[in-house]
Design an enzyme around this catalytic site. Structure first.
Site, PDB file in Angstrom:
ATOM      1  N   PRO A  56      -3.199   4.686  10.241  1.00  0.00           N
ATOM      2  CA  PRO A  56      -3.099   5.815   9.312  1.00  0.00           C
ATOM      3  C   PRO A  56      -2.269   5.433   8.087  1.00  0.00           C
ATOM      4  CG  PRO A  56      -1.712   6.168  11.259  1.00  0.00           C
ATOM      5  CD  PRO A  56      -2.510   4.918  11.510  1.00  0.00           C
ATOM      6  N   ASP A  57      -2.585   6.047   6.956  1.00  0.00           N
ATOM      7  CA  ASP A  57      -1.796   5.818   5.735  1.00  0.00           C
ATOM      8  C   ASP A  57      -0.708   6.887   5.687  1.00  0.00           C
ATOM      9  OD1 ASP A  57      -0.785   5.794   3.093  1.00  0.00           O
ATOM     10  OD2 ASP A  57      -2.614   4.800   2.389  1.00  0.00           O
ATOM     11  N   ILE A  58       0.523   6.475   5.964  1.00  0.00           N
ATOM     12  CA  ILE A  58       1.638   7.424   6.104  1.00  0.00           C
ATOM     13  C   ILE A  58       1.903   8.162   4.788  1.00  0.00           C
ATOM     14  CG2 ILE A  58       4.092   7.641   6.723  1.00  0.00           C
ATOM     15  CD1 ILE A  58       3.730   4.953   8.285  1.00  0.00           C
ATOM     16  N   LYS A 104      -2.763   2.670  -7.276  1.00  0.00           N
ATOM     17  CA  LYS A 104      -2.270   3.200  -5.992  1.00  0.00           C
ATOM     18  C   LYS A 104      -1.636   4.577  -6.169  1.00  0.00           C
ATOM     19  CE  LYS A 104      -1.591  -0.755  -3.511  1.00  0.00           C
ATOM     20  NZ  LYS A 104      -0.869  -1.889  -3.016  1.00  0.00           N
ATOM     21  N   LYS A 155      -3.195   7.651  -4.131  1.00  0.00           N
ATOM     22  CA  LYS A 155      -2.414   8.339  -3.099  1.00  0.00           C
ATOM     23  C   LYS A 155      -1.941   9.707  -3.578  1.00  0.00           C
ATOM     24  CE  LYS A 155      -1.321   4.066  -0.793  1.00  0.00           C
ATOM     25  NZ  LYS A 155      -0.924   3.577   0.508  1.00  0.00           N
ATOM     26  N   ASN A 159       4.995  -8.585   9.348  1.00  0.00           N
ATOM     27  CA  ASN A 159       5.021  -9.132   7.988  1.00  0.00           C
ATOM     28  C   ASN A 159       6.451  -9.489   7.589  1.00  0.00           C
ATOM     29  OD1 ASN A 159       6.278  -6.721   6.684  1.00  0.00           O
ATOM     30  ND2 ASN A 159       4.396  -5.757   7.405  1.00  0.00           N
TER      31      ASN A 159
HETATM   32  N1  CTP Z   1       1.841   2.850   3.025  1.00  0.00           N
HETATM   33  C1  CTP Z   1       1.935   3.756   4.053  1.00  0.00           C
HETATM   34  N2  CTP Z   1       1.115   3.636   5.133  1.00  0.00           N
HETATM   35  C2  CTP Z   1       0.199   2.648   5.212  1.00  0.00           C
HETATM   36  C3  CTP Z   1       0.101   1.702   4.155  1.00  0.00           C
HETATM   37  C4  CTP Z   1       0.931   1.826   3.085  1.00  0.00           C
HETATM   38  O1  CTP Z   1       2.788   4.647   3.980  1.00  0.00           O
HETATM   39  N3  CTP Z   1      -0.573   2.563   6.269  1.00  0.00           N
HETATM   40  C5  CTP Z   1       2.708   3.015   1.844  1.00  0.00           C
HETATM   41  C6  CTP Z   1       3.736   1.900   1.663  1.00  0.00           C
HETATM   42  O2  CTP Z   1       4.928   2.220   2.302  1.00  0.00           O
HETATM   43  C7  CTP Z   1       3.881   1.856   0.154  1.00  0.00           C
HETATM   44  C8  CTP Z   1       2.523   2.250  -0.371  1.00  0.00           C
HETATM   45  O3  CTP Z   1       1.883   2.958   0.707  1.00  0.00           O
HETATM   46  O4  CTP Z   1       4.770   2.814  -0.326  1.00  0.00           O
HETATM   47  C9  CTP Z   1       1.658   1.140  -0.812  1.00  0.00           C
HETATM   48  O5  CTP Z   1       1.506   0.222   0.232  1.00  0.00           O
HETATM   49  P1  CTP Z   1       0.421  -0.946   0.145  1.00  0.00           P
HETATM   50  O6  CTP Z   1       0.383  -1.653   1.449  1.00  0.00           O
HETATM   51  O7  CTP Z   1       0.690  -1.740  -1.082  1.00  0.00           O
HETATM   52  O8  CTP Z   1      -0.852  -0.061  -0.105  1.00  0.00           O
HETATM   53  P2  CTP Z   1      -2.221  -0.016   0.534  1.00  0.00           P
HETATM   54  O9  CTP Z   1      -2.658   1.399   0.453  1.00  0.00           O
HETATM   55  O10 CTP Z   1      -2.202  -0.632   1.874  1.00  0.00           O
HETATM   56  O11 CTP Z   1      -3.082  -0.864  -0.495  1.00  0.00           O
HETATM   57  P3  CTP Z   1      -3.618  -2.384  -0.486  1.00  0.00           P
HETATM   58  O12 CTP Z   1      -3.392  -2.951   0.875  1.00  0.00           O
HETATM   59  O13 CTP Z   1      -5.047  -2.219  -0.796  1.00  0.00           O
HETATM   60  O14 CTP Z   1      -2.878  -3.090  -1.568  1.00  0.00           O
END
Ligand code: CTP
Length: 403
Positions: free
Chosen positions: A309-311, A347, A351, A210
């Site tokens: 995974p969502d970090i 968000k 989270k 990205n």
């Molecule tokens: N983030 C993360 N790990 C992921 C996705 C997101 O740690 N796999 C963290 C990003 O670093 C940021 C926050 O979550 O601080 C929000 O990221 P974003 O991409 O906007 O959130 P998503 O949960 O992916 O929501 P969406 O794509 O539905 O907007």
């Protein structure tokens, strides 16, 4: 942005070949808004002339304590009285030894002994001289006396050897002087930051990524080091230099995929603050090809994705308690194309994090500037358009009050 605006710096130059970098250093300090007053030892004048330094700084250059042209003839006291700091670059082994013993036999050493402002030294010498027990003793004593020692670095030396003792580059010294003047609101704290994009491999030569430049995450890393924190920077693929690396207060771990970033972040998650600034790919490639996918004679391939995974979510889930305070204090970031406040607030809730920062933009990725919307339990607050480093410093100020 000028980070040394209204600062008065006495720049001391002692004798060493690295003195050839002093004019560039003076120029950079002035560019950051400082007024620079140069004092040179006799030996320094063998390497760079007072005329050069005077032309660059626009101020008279002092070289002797016996100068009858100074009205009160007390330059050693006057110069340091009005200064915010004395910076000596290069600081020779001889000068360091002298200062560590409190000797005062020329203008620069007398000035240091008579000072009532901070002293910063940037050593420069041959590696044997730096490693000598006497120099190490001087450095140790000066450190105990509260003198800040910037560097030295390791590398190629003018004498042809390679090793420890090279003076830091002017840009590194300037950054450290700027850091020195910042409020130490995170002293003793450990800060973890994810920054930049991730890259999800399709095959050995292709992948999905990205537009994240990493600039905001790196600015936060710099601001956190400036504020006195020990920083762990988990960086996706970007070619930015590690900020304030020479301080030894920042550890950078380079990763490529979201999975790697997840593992590196969770391994370092025992910290006081976590800034999730990275633009993490939401989906990875289910089965990346081991060899390059060939175009010849084939239809366009279809690619199967799997959720990454969502970090931030995983770090937030593992928050522990220190007394009544949860740690790490988690700060998320949100870049949205519509309804920033609503999406970012949602968000933050989803989270389970105390603070989220919305990128207002307009051009949030590649630009050096941005404006932010900070949302926490008290509501939302806009930080107006500014350079990312300036925004990062303000953000660090806000977070420091929470922990
Ligand atoms: N983030 C993360 N790990 C992921 C996705 C997101 O740690 N796999 C963290 C990003 O670093 C940021 C926050 O979550 O601080 C929000 O990221 P974003 O991409 O906007 O959130 P998503 O949960 O992916 O929501 P969406 O794509 O539905 O907007």
């Amino acid at each position: 942005m000028q980070s040394l605006l209204n600062k008065k710096i006495v720049l001391g130059i002692s004798g060493g070949i690295a003195a050839y970098k002093a004019p560039e250093l003076a120029r950079q300090l002035i560019q950051e808004g400082a007024s620079v007053q140069v004092v040179m030892t006799e030996a320094a004048q063998q390497f760079v002339t007072p005329v050069t330094m005077q032309a660059l700084t626009g101020n008279p250059v002092y070289t002797s304590q016996w100068d009858s042209s100074i009205a009160s003839n007390m330059a050693h006291i006057e110069l340091s009285r009005s200064a915010d700091a004395i910076l000596i670059a290069p600081a020779s082994a001889d000068l360091m030894a002298k200062l560590s013993l409190g000797l005062a036999d020329d203008l620069l050493s007398t000035l240091c002994l008579a000072r009532d402002c901070p002293l910063l030294l940037s050593p420069a010498m041959n590696k044997q001289m730096w490693e000598h027990a006497a120099t190490q003793r001087s450095a140790q004593r000066l450190n105990t006396d509260g003198v800040a020692i910037l560097g030295p670095a390791s590398g190629f030396q003018a004498c042809g050897e390679v090793g420890m003792g090279r003076m830091l580059e002017p840009v590194e010294i300037t950054e450290q002087v700027i850091a020195f003047f910042q409020k130490k609101s995170l002293a003793g704290k450990k800060v973890l930051i994810t920054a930049g994009p991730t890259f999800e491999a399709i095959d050995p030569v292709r992948g999905i990524t990205n537009h994240s430049s990493g600039k905001m995450g790196f600015a936060i890393a710099r601001a956190a080091v400036e504020a006195g924190a020990e920083v762990y920077l988990i960086a996706g693929p970007c070619d930015l230099e590690t900020p304030l690396e020479a301080t030894g207060k920042i550890t950078r771990i380079n990763v490529v995929s979201a999975k790697e970033m997840h593992a590196a972040t969770l391994a370092a998650a025992d910290c006081d603050v976590f800034f999730a600034v990275a633009a993490v790919a939401d989906w990875g490639i289910a089965k990346p090809a081991k060899e390059k996918i060939k175009r010849q004679g084939k239809a366009a391939p279809s690619i199967e994705f799997i959720a990454n995974p969502d970090i931030l979510l995983d770090v937030a889930k593992a928050v522990k308690m220190k007394g009544s305070k949860p740690y790490p204090y988690c700060v998320g970031f949100a870049a949205e194309s519509t309804d920033l406040e609503a999406h970012a607030s949602d968000k933050r809730q989803r989270k389970g994090i105390p603070m989220i920062v919305g990128n207002i933009g307009p051009d949030t990725f590649a630009s050096d500037f941005n404006q932010l919307l900070v949302i926490d339990e008290t509501g939302s607050k806009k930080i107006p358009q500014a350079e990312k480093l300036q925004l990062a410093r303000q953000l660090i100020g806000l977070v420091a009050k929470k922990i």
